[in-house]
Write a protein that holds these residues in place. Structure first.
Motif, PDB file in Angstrom:
ATOM      1  N   ALA A  26      14.657-108.037 -25.892  1.00 16.55           N
ATOM      2  CA  ALA A  26      15.015-108.600 -24.593  1.00 16.55           C
ATOM      3  C   ALA A  26      13.900-108.353 -23.600  1.00 16.55           C
ATOM      4  O   ALA A  26      13.242-107.305 -23.645  1.00 16.55           O
ATOM      5  N   GLU A  27      13.700-109.318 -22.732  1.00 16.06           N
ATOM      6  CA  GLU A  27      12.732-109.194 -21.641  1.00 16.06           C
ATOM      7  C   GLU A  27      13.516-108.631 -20.446  1.00 16.06           C
ATOM      8  O   GLU A  27      14.302-109.349 -19.827  1.00 16.06           O
ATOM      9  N   ILE A  28      13.298-107.358 -20.148  1.00 16.40           N
ATOM     10  CA  ILE A  28      14.107-106.675 -19.145  1.00 16.40           C
ATOM     11  C   ILE A  28      13.290-106.422 -17.886  1.00 16.40           C
ATOM     12  O   ILE A  28      12.262-105.743 -17.934  1.00 16.40           O
ATOM     13  N   GLY A  29      13.750-106.977 -16.783  1.00 15.73           N
ATOM     14  CA  GLY A  29      13.087-106.766 -15.497  1.00 15.73           C
ATOM     15  C   GLY A  29      11.884-107.663 -15.270  1.00 15.73           C
ATOM     16  O   GLY A  29      11.573-108.024 -14.144  1.00 15.73           O
ATOM     17  N   ALA A  30      11.186-108.013 -16.331  1.00 17.51           N
ATOM     18  CA  ALA A  30      10.029-108.901 -16.264  1.00 17.51           C
ATOM     19  C   ALA A  30       9.838-109.517 -17.634  1.00 17.51           C
ATOM     20  O   ALA A  30      10.175-108.905 -18.652  1.00 17.51           O
ATOM     21  N   VAL A  31       9.279-110.707 -17.643  1.00 18.90           N
ATOM     22  CA  VAL A  31       9.077-111.414 -18.918  1.00 18.90           C
ATOM     23  C   VAL A  31       8.180-110.610 -19.853  1.00 18.90           C
ATOM     24  O   VAL A  31       8.331-110.629 -21.071  1.00 18.90           O
ATOM     25  N   SER A  32       7.265-109.867 -19.273  1.00 14.40           N
ATOM     26  CA  SER A  32       6.309-109.111 -20.083  1.00 14.40           C
ATOM     27  C   SER A  32       6.853-107.764 -20.553  1.00 14.40           C
ATOM     28  O   SER A  32       6.220-107.081 -21.352  1.00 14.40           O
ATOM     29  N   ASN A  33       8.036-107.385 -20.056  1.00 19.42           N
ATOM     30  CA  ASN A  33       8.588-106.069 -20.393  1.00 19.42           C
ATOM     31  C   ASN A  33       9.599-106.226 -21.525  1.00 19.42           C
ATOM     32  O   ASN A  33      10.806-106.354 -21.306  1.00 19.42           O
ATOM     33  N   VAL A  34       9.105-106.207 -22.743  1.00 19.77           N
ATOM     34  CA  VAL A  34       9.940-106.489 -23.906  1.00 19.77           C
ATOM     35  C   VAL A  34      10.437-105.193 -24.528  1.00 19.77           C
ATOM     36  O   VAL A  34       9.656-104.301 -24.841  1.00 19.77           O
ATOM     37  N   HIS A  35      11.748-105.107 -24.684  1.00 23.11           N
ATOM     38  CA  HIS A  35      12.376-103.965 -25.336  1.00 23.11           C
ATOM     39  C   HIS A  35      12.917-104.396 -26.683  1.00 23.11           C
ATOM     40  O   HIS A  35      13.363-105.535 -26.841  1.00 23.11           O
ATOM     41  N   TRP A  36      12.923-103.451 -27.632  1.00 27.22           N
ATOM     42  CA  TRP A  36      13.450-103.716 -28.967  1.00 27.22           C
ATOM     43  C   TRP A  36      14.595-102.758 -29.280  1.00 27.22           C
ATOM     44  O   TRP A  36      14.578-101.591 -28.855  1.00 27.22           O
ATOM     45  N   ALA A  74      23.389-104.684 -27.027  1.00 31.25           N
ATOM     46  CA  ALA A  74      23.755-104.365 -25.656  1.00 31.25           C
ATOM     47  C   ALA A  74      22.728-103.446 -25.011  1.00 31.25           C
ATOM     48  O   ALA A  74      22.234-102.510 -25.651  1.00 31.25           O
ATOM     49  N   ALA A  75      22.431-103.709 -23.750  1.00 33.15           N
ATOM     50  CA  ALA A  75      21.564-102.803 -22.997  1.00 33.15           C
ATOM     51  C   ALA A  75      22.350-101.535 -22.666  1.00 33.15           C
ATOM     52  O   ALA A  75      23.528-101.607 -22.311  1.00 33.15           O
ATOM     53  N   SER A  76      21.687-100.401 -22.774  1.00 34.62           N
ATOM     54  CA  SER A  76      22.377 -99.113 -22.606  1.00 34.62           C
ATOM     55  C   SER A  76      22.639 -98.754 -21.157  1.00 34.62           C
ATOM     56  O   SER A  76      23.337 -97.791 -20.875  1.00 34.62           O
ATOM     57  N   ALA A  77      22.070 -99.500 -20.228  1.00 37.00           N
ATOM     58  CA  ALA A  77      22.263 -99.208 -18.817  1.00 37.00           C
ATOM     59  C   ALA A  77      22.355-100.516 -18.046  1.00 37.00           C
ATOM     60  O   ALA A  77      21.971-101.565 -18.552  1.00 37.00           O
ATOM     61  N   VAL A  78      22.855-100.436 -16.844  1.00 36.25           N
ATOM     62  CA  VAL A  78      22.917-101.621 -15.991  1.00 36.25           C
ATOM     63  C   VAL A  78      21.499-101.971 -15.559  1.00 36.25           C
ATOM     64  O   VAL A  78      20.747-101.114 -15.088  1.00 36.25           O
ATOM     65  N   VAL A  79      21.130-103.224 -15.777  1.00 39.13           N
ATOM     66  CA  VAL A  79      19.797-103.678 -15.401  1.00 39.13           C
ATOM     67  C   VAL A  79      19.933-104.861 -14.461  1.00 39.13           C
ATOM     68  O   VAL A  79      20.916-105.595 -14.512  1.00 39.13           O
ATOM     69  N   ARG A  80      18.933-105.030 -13.610  1.00 38.18           N
ATOM     70  CA  ARG A  80      19.010-106.091 -12.612  1.00 38.18           C
ATOM     71  C   ARG A  80      18.871-107.453 -13.240  1.00 38.18           C
ATOM     72  O   ARG A  80      19.567-108.390 -12.867  1.00 38.18           O
ATOM     73  N   SER A  81      17.991-107.566 -14.222  1.00 37.27           N
ATOM     74  CA  SER A  81      17.786-108.878 -14.814  1.00 37.27           C
ATOM     75  C   SER A  81      17.278-108.762 -16.237  1.00 37.27           C
ATOM     76  O   SER A  81      16.421-107.930 -16.552  1.00 37.27           O
ATOM     77  N   ILE A  82      17.832-109.592 -17.085  1.00 35.78           N
ATOM     78  CA  ILE A  82      17.347-109.742 -18.453  1.00 35.78           C
ATOM     79  C   ILE A  82      17.005-111.201 -18.640  1.00 35.78           C
ATOM     80  O   ILE A  82      17.850-112.078 -18.395  1.00 35.78           O
ATOM     81  N   TYR A  83      15.809-111.468 -19.023  1.00 39.39           N
ATOM     82  CA  TYR A  83      15.366-112.836 -19.231  1.00 39.39           C
ATOM     83  C   TYR A  83      15.737-113.253 -20.643  1.00 39.39           C
ATOM     84  O   TYR A  83      16.873-113.130 -21.049  1.00 39.39           O
ATOM     85  N   ALA A  84      14.806-113.718 -21.418  1.00 40.86           N
ATOM     86  CA  ALA A  84      15.149-114.174 -22.767  1.00 40.86           C
ATOM     87  C   ALA A  84      15.551-113.007 -23.662  1.00 40.86           C
ATOM     88  O   ALA A  84      15.070-111.875 -23.502  1.00 40.86           O
ATOM     89  N   MET A  85      16.445-113.307 -24.602  1.00 42.68           N
ATOM     90  CA  MET A  85      16.844-112.345 -25.630  1.00 42.68           C
ATOM     91  C   MET A  85      16.678-113.018 -26.977  1.00 42.68           C
ATOM     92  O   MET A  85      16.815-114.249 -27.085  1.00 42.68           O
ATOM     93  N   GLY A  86      16.371-112.228 -27.970  1.00 41.75           N
ATOM     94  CA  GLY A  86      16.122-112.826 -29.275  1.00 41.75           C
ATOM     95  C   GLY A  86      16.599-111.944 -30.414  1.00 41.75           C
ATOM     96  O   GLY A  86      16.787-110.739 -30.247  1.00 41.75           O
ATOM     97  N   TRP A  87      16.787-112.581 -31.546  1.00 43.23           N
ATOM     98  CA  TRP A  87      17.119-111.873 -32.787  1.00 43.23           C
ATOM     99  C   TRP A  87      16.027-112.143 -33.818  1.00 43.23           C
ATOM    100  O   TRP A  87      15.585-113.287 -33.970  1.00 43.23           O
ATOM    101  N   TYR A  88      15.638-111.093 -34.507  1.00 45.71           N
ATOM    102  CA  TYR A  88      14.618-111.149 -35.541  1.00 45.71           C
ATOM    103  C   TYR A  88      15.178-110.451 -36.782  1.00 45.71           C
ATOM    104  O   TYR A  88      16.175-109.742 -36.710  1.00 45.71           O
ATOM    105  N   ARG A  89      14.492-110.618 -37.888  1.00 49.54           N
ATOM    106  CA  ARG A  89      14.833-109.846 -39.079  1.00 49.54           C
ATOM    107  C   ARG A  89      13.566-109.550 -39.869  1.00 49.54           C
ATOM    108  O   ARG A  89      12.572-110.257 -39.763  1.00 49.54           O
ATOM    109  N   GLN A  90      13.671-108.483 -40.640  1.00 46.55           N
ATOM    110  CA  GLN A  90      12.559-108.103 -41.499  1.00 46.55           C
ATOM    111  C   GLN A  90      13.103-107.643 -42.840  1.00 46.55           C
ATOM    112  O   GLN A  90      13.839-106.653 -42.913  1.00 46.55           O
TER     113      GLN A  90
END
Length: 117
Positions: free
Chosen positions: A97-107, A23-39
């Protein structure tokens, strides 16, 4: 600064199920793709599943048919339903998740999943 908060990890026996949330910790205007990874220890981080803002999904062969990614755009949350878990699924699971822009990736910070045999 928006953060992604993961939850739902834990210890489960082989064959069991877990549901991870991201979950995103704050209200955001747009989230583009979201993904799950593992290590896993000693291994590279691998992509498991991705979902677009419109709901298109794709999966790694290793989890196809066992894991399901979904999202609730109203809650800015992504989920990973994991069924038929195997010991080799043991790893730290991360979402991004790509938040606000496709290039703005948060983990997210990661959540441990341990599958016992």
């Amino acid at each position: 600064q928006v953060q992604l908060v993961e939850s739902g990890g834990g210890l489960v026996q082989a064959g069991g199920s877990l549901r991870l949330s991201c979950a995103a910790s704050a209200v955001v205007r747009s989230i583009y793709a979201m993904g799950w990874y593992r290590q896993a220890p000693g291994k590279q981080r691998e992509l498991l599943a991705r979902i677009s803002s419109g709901g298109w999904t794709n999966y790694a062969d290793s989890v196809k048919g066992r894991f399901t990614i979904s999202r609730d755009n109203a809650k800015n949350t992504a989920y990973l339903q994991m069924n038929s878990l195997k010991p080799e699924d043991t790893a730290v699971y991360y979402c991004n998740a790509e938040i606000g822009a496709v290039s703005n990736v948060h983990w997210g910070q990661g959540t441990q999943v341990t599958v016992s045999s």
